[in-house]
Write an enzyme that holds these catalytic residues in place. Structure first.
Site, PDB file in Angstrom:
ATOM      1  N   CYS A 185      -2.058  -1.851  -1.827  1.00 56.76           N
ATOM      2  CA  CYS A 185      -2.002  -2.124  -0.264  1.00 56.76           C
ATOM      3  C   CYS A 185      -2.581  -0.762   0.356  1.00 56.76           C
ATOM      4  O   CYS A 185      -2.024   0.380   0.206  1.00 56.76           O
ATOM      5  CB  CYS A 185      -0.554  -2.205  -0.007  1.00 56.76           C
ATOM      6  SG  CYS A 185      -0.059  -1.964   1.633  1.00 56.76           S
TER       7      CYS A 185
ATOM      8  N   CYS B  31      -0.160   1.274   2.802  1.00 56.91           N
ATOM      9  CA  CYS B  31       0.835   1.828   2.082  1.00 56.91           C
ATOM     10  C   CYS B  31       0.513   3.237   1.603  1.00 56.91           C
ATOM     11  O   CYS B  31       1.268   4.142   1.517  1.00 56.91           O
ATOM     12  CB  CYS B  31       1.354   0.895   0.869  1.00 56.91           C
ATOM     13  SG  CYS B  31       1.945  -0.911   1.127  1.00 56.91           S
TER      14      CYS B  31
END
Length: 104
Positions: A30, A33
């Site tokens: 991600c 993230c």
């Protein structure tokens, strides 16, 4: 560095903690993230009375389901063993600090 935790230790470290706990539900793949990670590291150093942990949703899918993590990054604030607040997606340091402050 913020510790990664797993299903087996989640209750002990998060649910049973007397402190406010910030849990970053993330995945290695991600992008947002990865962008949020240094923000959380800084907040961890600025808030010694708050516990910070990371949960990889690919390694802990039942935890992600239990806390209704549908999008990541998904930062859940736990207070008195309960999910009290959350932030979804990339947010600024200031926004996350405000969420932490209102859940102390």
């Amino acid at each position: 560095m913020i510790d990664k935790i797993y299903q087996e230790e989640f209750a002990e470290k998060v649910i049973n903690s007397p402190n406010t706990v910030v849990v970053d539900f993330f995945a290695d793949w991600c992008g947002p993230c990865k962008m949020l990670s240094p923000v959380l590291e800084k907040l961890d150093s600025m808030n010694p009375d708050v516990d910070f942990y990371k949960v990889n949703i690919d390694e802990n899918p039942s935890l992600a389901d239990e806390f209704e993590v549908r999008s990541i990054p998904n930062v859940v604030i736990f207070k008195n063993g309960q999910a009290a607040d959350r932030s979804i997606g990339f947010v600024s340091e200031q926004q996350l600090q405000e969420i932490i402050n209102r859940n102390r």
